[in-house]
Design an enzyme around this catalytic site. Sequence first.
Site, short mmCIF file in Angstrom:
data_model
loop_
_atom_site.label_atom_id
_atom_site.label_comp_id
_atom_site.label_asym_id
_atom_site.label_seq_id
_atom_site.Cartn_x
_atom_site.Cartn_y
_atom_site.Cartn_z
N GLU A 132 7.45 2.48 -6.27
CA GLU A 132 7.60 1.87 -4.95
C GLU A 132 7.82 2.98 -3.91
O GLU A 132 8.32 4.06 -4.24
CB GLU A 132 8.80 0.90 -5.01
CG GLU A 132 9.22 0.24 -3.74
CD GLU A 132 8.20 -0.72 -3.14
OE1 GLU A 132 7.08 -0.25 -2.85
OE2 GLU A 132 8.52 -1.89 -2.92
N ASP A 133 7.45 2.71 -2.67
CA ASP A 133 7.65 3.72 -1.63
C ASP A 133 9.10 3.75 -1.16
O ASP A 133 9.71 4.80 -1.03
CB ASP A 133 6.70 3.49 -0.44
CG ASP A 133 6.77 2.07 0.13
OD1 ASP A 133 7.48 1.21 -0.44
OD2 ASP A 133 6.11 1.82 1.16
N LYS B 239 0.81 -1.19 0.00
CA LYS B 239 0.00 0.00 0.00
C LYS B 239 0.87 1.27 0.00
O LYS B 239 0.38 2.37 -0.25
CB LYS B 239 -0.87 0.03 1.27
CG LYS B 239 -1.83 -1.12 1.40
CD LYS B 239 -2.49 -1.07 2.79
CE LYS B 239 -3.17 -2.38 3.10
NZ LYS B 239 -3.67 -2.40 4.48
N GLY B 240 2.13 1.11 0.29
CA GLY B 240 2.99 2.26 0.61
C GLY B 240 3.11 3.31 -0.47
O GLY B 240 3.41 4.46 -0.18
N ASP C 7 14.60 -1.15 0.68
CA ASP C 7 15.34 -1.37 1.92
C ASP C 7 16.35 -2.50 1.67
O ASP C 7 17.50 -2.25 1.35
CB ASP C 7 14.30 -1.70 3.00
CG ASP C 7 14.88 -1.84 4.38
OD1 ASP C 7 16.01 -1.40 4.60
OD2 ASP C 7 14.21 -2.41 5.26
N ARG D 1 0.25 6.21 7.71
CA ARG D 1 0.35 6.39 6.26
C ARG D 1 -0.13 7.78 5.84
O ARG D 1 0.26 8.31 4.82
CB ARG D 1 -0.51 5.36 5.51
CG ARG D 1 -0.02 3.92 5.64
CD ARG D 1 -0.76 3.05 4.65
NE ARG D 1 -0.62 1.63 4.93
CZ ARG D 1 0.41 0.88 4.55
NH1 ARG D 1 1.40 1.41 3.88
NH2 ARG D 1 0.46 -0.40 4.86
N PHE E 275 13.79 3.90 10.53
CA PHE E 275 12.47 3.41 10.17
C PHE E 275 11.57 4.63 9.95
O PHE E 275 11.38 5.44 10.85
CB PHE E 275 11.87 2.48 11.22
CG PHE E 275 10.69 1.76 10.65
CD1 PHE E 275 10.88 0.60 9.90
CD2 PHE E 275 9.40 2.26 10.80
CE1 PHE E 275 9.79 -0.05 9.32
CE2 PHE E 275 8.32 1.62 10.22
CZ PHE E 275 8.51 0.45 9.47
P1 IMP Z 1 12.62 -4.52 0.99
O1 IMP Z 1 12.09 -5.77 0.36
O2 IMP Z 1 13.41 -4.83 2.22
O3 IMP Z 1 13.38 -3.64 0.03
O4 IMP Z 1 11.40 -3.73 1.57
C1 IMP Z 1 10.50 -3.04 0.81
C2 IMP Z 1 9.24 -2.81 1.60
O5 IMP Z 1 9.46 -2.82 3.02
C3 IMP Z 1 8.69 -1.44 1.32
O6 IMP Z 1 7.84 -1.46 0.20
C4 IMP Z 1 7.96 -1.09 2.59
O7 IMP Z 1 6.66 -1.59 2.55
C5 IMP Z 1 8.73 -1.83 3.67
N1 IMP Z 1 9.68 -0.94 4.38
C6 IMP Z 1 11.02 -0.97 4.35
N2 IMP Z 1 11.57 -0.01 5.12
C7 IMP Z 1 10.52 0.66 5.65
C8 IMP Z 1 10.43 1.81 6.53
O8 IMP Z 1 11.41 2.42 6.99
N3 IMP Z 1 9.16 2.20 6.84
C9 IMP Z 1 8.04 1.59 6.38
N4 IMP Z 1 8.10 0.53 5.55
C10 IMP Z 1 9.32 0.07 5.19
#
Ligand code: IMP
Length: 179
Positions: free
Chosen positions: A99-100, A43-44, A103, A165, A152
Amino acid sequence: MRQDIKISVLIERDRIMKRVSELAERITKDYQGLDFVMVGVLKGSFLFLSDLCRMIPHAMSVDFLGLSSYGAGTESTGVVKITSDLTIPIADRHVLIVEDIVDTGLTLNYLIENLSTRMPKSIRICTLLYKPSNIIKPVPLDYVGFEIENKFVVGYGLDLAEKHRNLSYIGYIEPEAVK
Ligand code: IMP
């Protein structure tokens, strides 16, 4: 988790909007004359995508895809699954994933692999935020809003356990508060 956690401002609303318009300008140039679909990762990305697409004057399609990679906490589980799929075909079309935040990179690697099997003409990635220090699987990022340190973050679409959000800015939460 406490309800009264302190959220500090990391990126103010005005800076976000300025950067979104810069990204929109680049995307407008790059996608001139192309048939493309913006794919928002739920949803981000919902606020980011809605601001971004309104600043791009080309005809385009917009669709969403639900992915989950996290539980209620703040650590990536590394397990990604599609919770709701696209509603339109992407074969032979240019796809821009919106994408939001990137990470670990695990979510986008999974998504690129999945969408590639549907034979799009191209796949590019636009992410609002990027935390380079956490990358496990590198992702080719075409458009990046802000590189941030390993905090975070919440707001402007991003959540902590489905809250915050709706903040108009991007804030961060101290690690003790999310345990
Ligand atoms: P990744 O697979 O670790 O790259 O994570 C991607 C997803 O993790 C993002 O689309 C977010 O939904 C969530 N995410 C990662 N870091 C954060 C953060 O600092 N705040 C909120 N959501 C996060």
